[in-house]
Design an enzyme around this catalytic site. Structure first.
Site, mmCIF file in Angstrom:
data_model
loop_
_atom_site.group_PDB
_atom_site.id
_atom_site.type_symbol
_atom_site.label_atom_id
_atom_site.label_comp_id
_atom_site.label_asym_id
_atom_site.label_seq_id
_atom_site.Cartn_x
_atom_site.Cartn_y
_atom_site.Cartn_z
ATOM 1 N N TYR A 192 0.821 -0.986 -0.052
ATOM 2 C CA TYR A 192 -0.095 0.008 0.042
ATOM 3 C C TYR A 192 0.841 1.197 0.018
ATOM 4 O O TYR A 192 1.476 1.460 1.073
ATOM 5 C CB TYR A 192 -0.905 -0.026 1.140
ATOM 6 C CG TYR A 192 -2.030 -0.945 1.136
ATOM 7 C CD1 TYR A 192 -3.212 -0.779 0.618
ATOM 8 C CD2 TYR A 192 -1.812 -2.303 1.514
ATOM 9 C CE1 TYR A 192 -4.298 -1.720 0.607
ATOM 10 C CE2 TYR A 192 -2.624 -3.287 1.181
ATOM 11 C CZ TYR A 192 -4.157 -3.175 0.920
ATOM 12 O OH TYR A 192 -5.138 -3.905 0.866
ATOM 13 N N HIS A 379 -15.851 -3.225 -0.271
ATOM 14 C CA HIS A 379 -14.636 -3.804 -0.297
ATOM 15 C C HIS A 379 -14.279 -4.578 0.855
ATOM 16 O O HIS A 379 -14.735 -4.269 1.997
ATOM 17 C CB HIS A 379 -13.521 -2.275 -0.234
ATOM 18 C CG HIS A 379 -12.137 -2.817 -0.067
ATOM 19 N ND1 HIS A 379 -11.566 -3.531 -1.182
ATOM 20 C CD2 HIS A 379 -11.373 -2.729 0.824
ATOM 21 C CE1 HIS A 379 -10.191 -3.827 -0.740
ATOM 22 N NE2 HIS A 379 -10.299 -3.334 0.594
#
Length: 520
Positions: A192, A379
């Site tokens: 990330y 998500h």
């Protein structure tokens, strides 16, 4: 299991037609469909004069799929309702629940049009078409003999009932603000990566009216899984720190090497794109405010399972905006669970449910007449298989706000609501995410981000979890605690922290059974 749902809100009523068309294109196979009431009609064009197959699969493969096969044999159109129990020739259904409207062919192509009910009530052979994510599987053969199709096959996850915008929207009339990241992808399974960006200098408030992903190379398509832009809340005197990082290559979002990287000031989700998403345009009377000088954090999820080195590409978000203000300002609400070691599924679990709450402390400040909801994005990571948002009002559970029984990690589009859904002051929302399927052998096998570098007396967190004697009684107790006990909830940006669980209410909402009504 990391859970998140983002809902776009506006203070107006939306009118969405129950009849619409959307298209899905592949190289030699084109299908479009249209919804009218409880009937769905498919039109197929395939580059063959042999059989043409279209299937509806919950898992993406043939096993358990509902399959329609048709074509023109010896000048006579035909259509067959079948189902597959394995990767073998589909079995003819006892009930034929498809209606052939027309079928014809020329020297190179076959054209088929047929209809069926969304819910046929044939539990043996058919798959119901609902608001769940579903995989369309397709194939065609060289002849009308139903034999192995070879490479002439494919699949695509879709939401068949979702209303769609224009097929080729004209974006040239909008200005574009790019939040772009240029980087060599780290050689790790999952990364990330965060960068800081600043809104463009505009003379007055503008409206953002849509967004899309920056995917300009094959590598970007393959390795960009999802992205989110977060609005930053800059403390007084910190502007110079944010300015320093505007042209910075960025940092790992969760383990930055630079301790001064200001990503932790950016927690309000503004825009998000995930694999499967396309261009998103908001309703014509709605826009998200854009002003000069705001800072945003772009978080990109790089997916690199083969640990490739030195693969560099551009990725990011394009935001489309206009100085012609829309009638209404829009806003966002996000519900979810923070990522920490409590987001754990016991080893060898077949079923497990995780819950997150948004209670009255967060919804009390909504306008008196509430807000209408027009888009949503759900998500979860790989272990998430089902996602549901429950809505409670005045001691009663309303029909589910969102429900997807077949969530697909590799297809996470921003989706429109089919009809007006309204969020009122005092409403309570509960996001429930579940997994089903083969047992997990390890608490982090399918969710790399759960593999936190925690050491507990010389052992990792995963080793501690695996050392527990997970008897049926312990599993039941742990599931009960995580699902029904009080949670620590944090409402941003107000900063209100509360203990929260399911609100007192009557009977749980249960959807009506179409098939039961038909049997009466």
């Amino acid at each position: 299991m990391n859970l998140l749902i983002k809902i776009f809100c506006l203070a107006a009523i939306l009118n969405l037609s129950e009849t619409f068309q959307i298209y899905a294109d592949v190289e030699k196979y084109n299908v479009k469909w249209e919804i009218d009431g409880d009937l769905i009609t498919f039109s197929i064009e395939a580059e063959t004069t042999g059989f043409v197959g279209l299937g509806f699969s919950r898992g993406g493969g043939m096993s358990g799929a509902d399959i329609v096969v048709g074509g023109v044999r010896n000048g006579v159109p035909y259509l067959e309702d079948r189902h597959a129990i394995s990767r073998s020739t589909p079995i003819l259904d006892e009930e034929q629940n498809v209606e052939l409207i027309e079928a014809f062919e020329n020297d190179t192509h076959t054209f088929i049009k047929f209809s069926r009910k969304l819910e046929t009530c044939d539990e043996e052979g058919d798959v119901a078409i609902t608001e769940d994510t579903i995989s369309l599987i397709w194939s065609f053969g060289a002849t009308d003999d139903l034999v192995y199709h070879g490479a002439n096959r494919g699949s695509r996850s879709v939401n068949l009932l979702d209303p769609q915008g224009p097929e080729n929207p004209d974006l040239s009339k909008y200005k574009v603000w790019e939040l772009r990241t240029v980087k060599a992808m780290p050689a790790a399974d999952t990364t990330y990566w965060c960068t800081i960006h600043k809104s463009p200098n505009v003379p007055r408030k503008q409206h953002i009216v849509g967004f899309s992903a920056i995917l300009e190379s094959p590598s970007a398509y393959v390795h960009t899984h999802h992205m989110e832009a977060y609005l930053c809340h800059v403390p007084p005197g910190m502007e110079s720190v944010f300015e320093t990082y505007l042209n910075h290559t960025g940092e790992d979002c969760y383990y930055p090497d630079d301790p001064d990287f200001p990503g932790h000031f950016c927690e309000s989700i503004a825009y998000g794109w995930a694999i499967g998403g396309e261009v998103v345009l908001f309703p014509d009377h709605v826009g998200f405010p854009l002003v000069s000088g705001e800072y945003f954090k772009l978080e990109v999820h790089y997916n690199n399972p083969n640990h490739l080195n030195d693969v560099a590409f551009d990725t990011g978000l394009k935001l489309y905006y206009t100085e012609d203000l829309r009638v209404l300002d829009a806003g966002r609400i996000a519900i979810g669970s923070e990522i920490n070691f409590t987001q754990m599924i016991p080893p060898n679990s077949e079923k497990f449910v995780t819950v997150a709450h948004c209670d009255v402390s967060c919804t009390a400040e909504l306008p008196e007449n509430g807000v209408a909801l027009f888009n949503f994005l759900i998500h979860a990571h790989l272990s998430g298989k089902k996602l549901k948002v429950r809505q409670f009002r005045n001691g009663e559970e309303l029909p589910w706000l969102i429900n997807d029984e077949h969530y697909d990690f590799n297809f996470q589009a921003t989706r429109p609501f089919r009809k007006e859904m309204r969020l009122m002051p005092g409403d309570h929302l509960a996001l429930a995410g579940g997994r089903t399927g083969p047992p997990l052998n390890h608490p982090s096998d399918t969710d790399p981000i759960v593999e936190l570098p925690l050491e507990m007396q010389g052992r990792t967190f995963s080793q501690v979890v695996e050392s527990v004697n997970w008897t049926p009684e312990v599993r039941e107790f742990y599931q009960k605690v995580t699902r029904f006990d009080r949670h620590d909830a944090y409402c941003r940006p107000s900063g209100v922290q509360v203990k929260v669980g399911y609100p007192p209410h009557g009977e749980d909402y249960v959807p009506g059974d179409v098939c039961e009504r038909r049997r009466r």
